[in-house]
Enzyme design. Structure first.
Site, PDB file in Angstrom:
ATOM      1  N   GLY A  79      11.819  16.565 -33.831  1.00  0.00           N
ATOM      2  CA  GLY A  79      12.924  15.604 -33.859  1.00  0.00           C
ATOM      3  C   GLY A  79      14.262  16.269 -34.129  1.00  0.00           C
ATOM      4  O   GLY A  79      15.278  15.904 -33.540  1.00  0.00           O
ATOM      5  N   ARG A 111       3.649  27.023 -40.444  1.00  0.00           N
ATOM      6  CA  ARG A 111       4.855  26.719 -41.227  1.00  0.00           C
ATOM      7  C   ARG A 111       4.916  27.530 -42.515  1.00  0.00           C
ATOM      8  O   ARG A 111       6.006  27.894 -42.962  1.00  0.00           O
ATOM      9  CB  ARG A 111       4.912  25.227 -41.537  1.00  0.00           C
ATOM     10  N   LYS A 165       8.758   9.210 -21.499  1.00  0.00           N
ATOM     11  CA  LYS A 165       9.698   8.113 -21.221  1.00  0.00           C
ATOM     12  C   LYS A 165      11.150   8.541 -21.065  1.00  0.00           C
ATOM     13  O   LYS A 165      11.611   9.442 -21.763  1.00  0.00           O
ATOM     14  CB  LYS A 165       9.625   7.105 -22.364  1.00  0.00           C
ATOM     15  N   GLY A 180       8.404  18.942 -30.197  1.00  0.00           N
ATOM     16  CA  GLY A 180       7.081  18.325 -30.235  1.00  0.00           C
ATOM     17  C   GLY A 180       6.072  18.905 -29.278  1.00  0.00           C
ATOM     18  O   GLY A 180       5.597  20.028 -29.456  1.00  0.00           O
TER      19      GLY A 180
HETATM   20  P1  AMP Z   1       7.271  13.238 -25.289  1.00  0.00           P
HETATM   21  O1  AMP Z   1       6.769  13.075 -26.699  1.00  0.00           O
HETATM   22  O2  AMP Z   1       8.179  12.163 -24.815  1.00  0.00           O
HETATM   23  O3  AMP Z   1       7.749  14.636 -25.026  1.00  0.00           O
HETATM   24  O4  AMP Z   1       5.987  13.004 -24.381  1.00  0.00           O
HETATM   25  C1  AMP Z   1       4.910  13.874 -24.365  1.00  0.00           C
HETATM   26  C2  AMP Z   1       3.775  13.143 -23.753  1.00  0.00           C
HETATM   27  O5  AMP Z   1       4.110  12.799 -22.430  1.00  0.00           O
HETATM   28  C3  AMP Z   1       2.496  13.953 -23.688  1.00  0.00           C
HETATM   29  O6  AMP Z   1       1.552  13.369 -24.545  1.00  0.00           O
HETATM   30  C4  AMP Z   1       2.081  13.835 -22.235  1.00  0.00           C
HETATM   31  O7  AMP Z   1       0.713  13.553 -22.085  1.00  0.00           O
HETATM   32  C5  AMP Z   1       2.906  12.663 -21.748  1.00  0.00           C
HETATM   33  N1  AMP Z   1       3.086  12.670 -20.294  1.00  0.00           N
HETATM   34  C6  AMP Z   1       3.567  13.659 -19.527  1.00  0.00           C
HETATM   35  N2  AMP Z   1       3.503  13.321 -18.229  1.00  0.00           N
HETATM   36  C7  AMP Z   1       2.972  12.090 -18.161  1.00  0.00           C
HETATM   37  C8  AMP Z   1       2.643  11.197 -17.100  1.00  0.00           C
HETATM   38  N3  AMP Z   1       2.859  11.539 -15.831  1.00  0.00           N
HETATM   39  N4  AMP Z   1       2.099  10.014 -17.412  1.00  0.00           N
HETATM   40  C9  AMP Z   1       1.876   9.674 -18.697  1.00  0.00           C
HETATM   41  N5  AMP Z   1       2.168  10.460 -19.744  1.00  0.00           N
HETATM   42  C10 AMP Z   1       2.712  11.667 -19.491  1.00  0.00           C
END
Ligand code: AMP
Length: 419
Positions: free
Chosen positions: A400, A35, A221, A377
């Protein structure tokens, strides 16, 4: 709108909102100065054009005023090493010393203000309220803070002749230094190079994409990505959905997902996405097979299962080989690619294979002329882990902020400069 390229900085003091929220180790040494490096071209430009610079930023999340571990003083050597110019420091961004040092700045000089978030006024969120505070007490605290925030913003603005926002990472926040201060510089406000670069890359993807346009959305999620999915559906030809959210979709369609991450309250949302995609002629790609583990750890036993038929006690942790191939084929045929969110638990090497395949396919498509934007992220951590960041078209610095921009939300930090 003013531009840093054409603005006359001669003899002027520019206050620049930078994102110096860098990671520090226990000894308060910078462990990753990405950064800081990103902000250097903007600072140098002002200095080269005869101006002086006042740098302001936050660092970490101080909640109770000044604390040494959140002091920007700790990063002065890191800034000086990259900038090659001595950086003076004002140990209280509201203090008399800050005002005096700012007023005394000569062309070519740089002053860094102490962490803005040592004051609640920066974020405009009241602090120190009792846990059992009533709604009235909360409202009164908010009102009082809004009033003192005005003085805070006015004082920051008084240090300078012009304002530059170069902190894309906080552009989605209507904070004092990221948005409110712009009001004091109606004809003397502009984006820095980081902001300009980010906005150009994202606007290119969202507003004028070469087709086919493929978005790959992963992560854990559905609930945290649904607004992005909905906004992107209006724009893309192909939507690849991977990561943990796969299993919410599969379960909503009646599949068995074992102990995979699954949000049963999002089934309707998931089915609605599939329905809308059909109506909008968007091709949706969901994983066909999954690499499953029987524990959430790197060296767990694994097996490949259909993503919608996972045995009890097993969970899908990455996309399987058939899916890797299918997703890579779609990516190979794309002219614009947006990737947000890993398609597996990439932090564990044994479940990073799917995300690596996505990254490799994006790199190959980019080499053939596609425009690829990676951001939000964990996708950045992911592409860095593979050492492929310089082989894609653009890696966004805003987690974000990028997600909100992709959701179609106007970012306060961007609007404050544009309006
Ligand atoms: P996000 O912050 O929503 O982009 O989520 C990123 C996170 O999703 C990372 O830490 C990954 O380890 C997790 N992730 C990706 N695929 C899976 C999965 N099949 N089961 C659980 N966590 C996951």
């Amino acid at each position: 709108m003013q531009s840093i390229e054409t603005y006359d900085f001669t003899g002027k003091r520019a206050i620049i909102r930078v994102d110096f929220n860098v990671p520090l180790n226990d000894k308060l040494e910078i462990t990753d100065d990405t950064r800081i490096r990103a902000a250097i071209p903007t600072i140098k430009k002002v200095l080269e054009k005869g101006g002086s610079v006042i740098l302001m930023s936050h660092l970490g999340r101080p909640k109770n005023g000044p604390e040494n571990k959140f002091s920007l003083k700790n990063i002065i050597p890191g800034i000086e090493a990259r900038l090659g110019v001595k950086v003076d420091f004002a140990p209280d961004c509201m203090g008399e010393e800050a005002a005096q040092k700012a007023a005394a700045l000569k062309p070519g000089e740089v002053l860094l203000l102490e962490n803005l978030r040592f004051y609640a006024e920066e974020e405009g969120k009241p602090r120190g309220l009792a846990a059992d505070a009533t709604d009235e007490e909360k409202a009164a605290a908010k009102k009082a803070l809004k009033a003192s925030q005005k003085d805070f913003v006015k004082r920051l603005a008084s240090y300078a002749d012009c304002y530059i926002n170069d902190a894309f990472g906080t552009a989605h926040r209507a904070h004092a230094s990221t948005a409110l201060i712009a009001e004091y510089f109606p004809n003397d406000k502009m984006f820095g190079y980081v902001m300009e670069g980010e906005l150009k890359a994202i606007d290119k993807v969202l507003d004028n994409p070469a087709r086919p346009f493929t978005a790959i959305l992963g992560g854990s999620k559905v609930s945290t990505k649904i607004s992005v999915i909905e906004n992107l559906m209006k724009r893309v030809d192909n939507l690849i959905l991977g990561g943990g959210m796969t299993y919410t979709f599969k379960a909503a369609l009646g599949g068995k997902v074992g102990t995979s991450i699954c949000e049963s309250d999002q089934f309707d949302t998931a089915l609605n996405v599939l329905k809308k995609a059909k109506e909008m002629n968007v091709n949706i790609y969901l994983a066909d097979d999954a690499v499953c583990g029987n524990e959430f750890k790197n060296d767990t036993a694994t097996q490949i299962c259909p993503a919608g038929d996972i045995p009890d006690g097993w969970e899908g942790l990455d996309i399987g080989p058939k899916t890797r191939e299918a997703f890579a084929k779609v990516i190979a045929e794309s002219k614009t690619i947006l990737w947000n969110g890993p398609v597996g638990v990439f932090e564990m090497d044994n479940f990073a294979v799917g995300s690596r395949a996505i990254a490799d396919a994006i790199v190959a498509a980019t080499e053939k002329g596609a425009f690829s934007l990676i951001g939000g992220g964990d996708s950045v951590a992911c592409i860095n882990k593979f050492g492929l960041a310089d082989k894609v078209s653009y890696v966004s610095t805003g987690g974000g902020a990028l997600l909100e921009y992709m959701e179609g939300i106007e970012l306060p930090g961007v609007a404050a400069i544009r309006k």
